[in-house]
Write a protein that holds these residues in place. Structure first.
Motif, PDB file in Angstrom:
ATOM      1  N   VAL A   1       9.532 -84.963  47.964  1.00 16.58           N
ATOM      2  CA  VAL A   1       9.371 -86.092  49.070  1.00 16.58           C
ATOM      3  C   VAL A   1       8.122 -86.816  48.499  1.00 16.58           C
ATOM      4  CG1 VAL A   1       8.530 -86.774  51.251  1.00 16.58           C
ATOM      5  CG2 VAL A   1      10.317 -85.052  51.005  1.00 16.58           C
ATOM      6  N   ASP A   2       8.425 -88.328  48.233  1.00 17.25           N
ATOM      7  CA  ASP A   2       7.296 -88.955  47.729  1.00 17.25           C
ATOM      8  C   ASP A   2       6.468 -89.739  48.905  1.00 17.25           C
ATOM      9  OD1 ASP A   2       5.874 -90.375  45.335  1.00 17.25           O
ATOM     10  OD2 ASP A   2       6.580 -92.043  46.646  1.00 17.25           O
ATOM     11  N   ALA A   3       5.011 -89.909  49.019  1.00 17.04           N
ATOM     12  CA  ALA A   3       4.351 -90.523  49.855  1.00 17.04           C
ATOM     13  C   ALA A   3       4.769 -92.000  50.150  1.00 17.04           C
ATOM     14  CB  ALA A   3       2.849 -90.636  49.622  1.00 17.04           C
ATOM     15  N   VAL A   4       5.202 -92.728  49.112  1.00 18.64           N
ATOM     16  CA  VAL A   4       5.661 -94.044  49.483  1.00 18.64           C
ATOM     17  C   VAL A   4       7.233 -94.167  49.391  1.00 18.64           C
ATOM     18  CG1 VAL A   4       5.495 -96.418  48.255  1.00 18.64           C
ATOM     19  CG2 VAL A   4       3.713 -94.870  48.330  1.00 18.64           C
ATOM     20  N   SER A   5       7.933 -93.735  48.318  1.00 18.08           N
ATOM     21  CA  SER A   5       9.502 -93.777  48.295  1.00 18.08           C
ATOM     22  C   SER A   5      10.275 -92.771  49.298  1.00 18.08           C
ATOM     23  CB  SER A   5       9.684 -93.225  46.944  1.00 18.08           C
ATOM     24  OG  SER A   5       9.376 -94.203  46.070  1.00 18.08           O
ATOM     25  N   GLY A   6       9.504 -91.676  49.927  1.00 17.26           N
ATOM     26  CA  GLY A   6      10.419 -90.693  50.850  1.00 17.26           C
ATOM     27  C   GLY A   6      10.937 -89.873  50.069  1.00 17.26           C
ATOM     28  N   ALA A   7      11.959 -89.478  50.405  1.00 16.84           N
ATOM     29  CA  ALA A   7      12.891 -88.485  49.834  1.00 16.84           C
ATOM     30  C   ALA A   7      13.465 -89.123  48.347  1.00 16.84           C
ATOM     31  CB  ALA A   7      13.982 -87.741  50.672  1.00 16.84           C
ATOM     32  N   VAL A   8      13.235 -88.259  47.301  1.00 10.93           N
ATOM     33  CA  VAL A   8      14.019 -88.785  46.037  1.00 10.93           C
ATOM     34  C   VAL A   8      14.866 -87.716  45.624  1.00 10.93           C
ATOM     35  CG1 VAL A   8      12.189 -90.212  45.417  1.00 10.93           C
ATOM     36  CG2 VAL A   8      12.054 -87.907  44.965  1.00 10.93           C
ATOM     37  N   ALA A   9      15.913 -87.984  44.765  1.00  8.19           N
ATOM     38  CA  ALA A   9      16.945 -87.130  44.007  1.00  8.19           C
ATOM     39  C   ALA A   9      16.418 -86.217  43.143  1.00  8.19           C
ATOM     40  CB  ALA A   9      18.102 -87.688  43.617  1.00  8.19           C
ATOM     41  N   VAL A  10      16.836 -85.077  43.154  1.00 11.33           N
ATOM     42  CA  VAL A  10      16.407 -84.231  42.260  1.00 11.33           C
ATOM     43  C   VAL A  10      17.477 -83.836  41.355  1.00 11.33           C
ATOM     44  CG1 VAL A  10      15.481 -81.777  41.633  1.00 11.33           C
ATOM     45  CG2 VAL A  10      14.480 -83.105  43.604  1.00 11.33           C
ATOM     46  N   THR A  11      17.355 -83.781  39.815  1.00 12.07           N
ATOM     47  CA  THR A  11      18.390 -83.589  38.873  1.00 12.07           C
ATOM     48  C   THR A  11      18.043 -82.292  38.239  1.00 12.07           C
ATOM     49  OG1 THR A  11      18.867 -85.786  38.907  1.00 12.07           O
ATOM     50  CG2 THR A  11      19.780 -84.373  37.308  1.00 12.07           C
ATOM     51  N   CYS A  12      18.985 -81.412  38.098  1.00 12.85           N
ATOM     52  CA  CYS A  12      18.505 -80.151  37.338  1.00 12.85           C
ATOM     53  C   CYS A  12      19.588 -80.050  36.165  1.00 12.85           C
ATOM     54  CB  CYS A  12      18.822 -78.798  38.140  1.00 12.85           C
ATOM     55  SG  CYS A  12      17.420 -78.823  39.495  1.00 12.85           S
ATOM     56  N   THR A  13      19.305 -79.287  35.038  1.00 10.17           N
ATOM     57  CA  THR A  13      19.899 -79.148  33.817  1.00 10.17           C
ATOM     58  C   THR A  13      19.675 -77.663  33.536  1.00 10.17           C
ATOM     59  OG1 THR A  13      19.540 -81.203  33.002  1.00 10.17           O
ATOM     60  CG2 THR A  13      20.509 -79.978  31.592  1.00 10.17           C
ATOM     61  N   PRO A  14      20.520 -76.887  33.583  1.00 12.48           N
ATOM     62  CA  PRO A  14      22.009 -76.894  33.936  1.00 12.48           C
ATOM     63  C   PRO A  14      22.266 -77.302  35.645  1.00 12.48           C
ATOM     64  CG  PRO A  14      21.865 -74.938  32.847  1.00 12.48           C
ATOM     65  CD  PRO A  14      20.408 -75.341  33.201  1.00 12.48           C
ATOM     66  N   ALA A  15      23.148 -77.958  35.734  1.00 10.66           N
ATOM     67  CA  ALA A  15      23.228 -78.553  37.253  1.00 10.66           C
ATOM     68  C   ALA A  15      23.611 -77.274  38.270  1.00 10.66           C
ATOM     69  CB  ALA A  15      24.389 -79.329  37.389  1.00 10.66           C
ATOM     70  N   SER A  16      23.096 -77.631  39.507  1.00 10.39           N
ATOM     71  CA  SER A  16      23.491 -76.613  40.499  1.00 10.39           C
ATOM     72  C   SER A  16      25.076 -76.087  40.609  1.00 10.39           C
ATOM     73  CB  SER A  16      23.056 -77.205  42.016  1.00 10.39           C
ATOM     74  OG  SER A  16      23.208 -76.298  43.039  1.00 10.39           O
ATOM     75  N   GLY A  17      25.108 -74.807  40.712  1.00  8.76           N
ATOM     76  CA  GLY A  17      26.493 -74.453  40.856  1.00  8.76           C
ATOM     77  C   GLY A  17      27.184 -74.074  39.460  1.00  8.76           C
ATOM     78  N   SER A  18      26.252 -74.286  38.393  1.00  8.92           N
ATOM     79  CA  SER A  18      26.908 -73.984  37.063  1.00  8.92           C
ATOM     80  C   SER A  18      27.013 -72.387  36.909  1.00  8.92           C
ATOM     81  CB  SER A  18      25.792 -74.078  36.116  1.00  8.92           C
ATOM     82  OG  SER A  18      25.453 -75.649  35.957  1.00  8.92           O
ATOM     83  N   THR A  19      27.909 -72.198  36.063  1.00  6.45           N
ATOM     84  CA  THR A  19      28.086 -70.644  35.635  1.00  6.45           C
ATOM     85  C   THR A  19      27.174 -70.320  34.531  1.00  6.45           C
ATOM     86  OG1 THR A  19      30.279 -70.857  36.351  1.00  6.45           O
ATOM     87  CG2 THR A  19      29.573 -69.002  34.641  1.00  6.45           C
ATOM     88  N   PHE A  20      26.341 -69.308  34.896  1.00  6.45           N
ATOM     89  CA  PHE A  20      25.475 -68.722  33.689  1.00  6.45           C
ATOM     90  C   PHE A  20      25.865 -67.635  32.716  1.00  6.45           C
ATOM     91  CE2 PHE A  20      22.023 -71.359  34.979  1.00  6.45           C
ATOM     92  CZ  PHE A  20      22.136 -71.890  36.121  1.00  6.45           C
ATOM     93  N   PRO A  21      25.639 -67.663  31.559  1.00  3.92           N
ATOM     94  CA  PRO A  21      26.042 -66.571  30.657  1.00  3.92           C
ATOM     95  C   PRO A  21      25.103 -65.453  30.704  1.00  3.92           C
ATOM     96  CG  PRO A  21      24.913 -68.281  29.283  1.00  3.92           C
ATOM     97  CD  PRO A  21      24.899 -68.779  30.752  1.00  3.92           C
TER      98      PRO A  21
END
Length: 70
Positions: A1-21
């Motif tokens: 959460v940003d003080a001015v923008s409010g909630a912002v999207a978060v991007t993860c790599t590898p993405a959520s739900g990925s299969t890990f070796p």
């Protein structure tokens, strides 16, 4: 959460739900607000085998294929 923008999207790599070796994988997540300010963080995921690998090499897996007698 940003003080001015409010909630912002978060991007993860590898993405959520990925299969890990097997082994350790680093996941990096980044968020950018409307002003272009960026924050990021990372963490590691470690996947281990349920059984110990053989002493003489990498893990071996046995696949059973059912047979139908006629």
């Amino acid at each position: 959460v940003d003080a001015v923008s409010g909630a912002v999207a978060v991007t993860c790599t590898p993405a959520s739900g990925s299969t890990f070796p097997l082994g350790t994988t680093t996941v990096t997540c980044t968020a950018t607000d409307a002003a272009g300010n960026t924050a990021s963080g990372s963490f590691t995921i470690t996947v281990t085998s349920a059984s110990a690998p053989p002493v003489d090499g990498p893990p071996r897996y046995t696949i059973f294929i059912p047979a139908i007698a006629r």
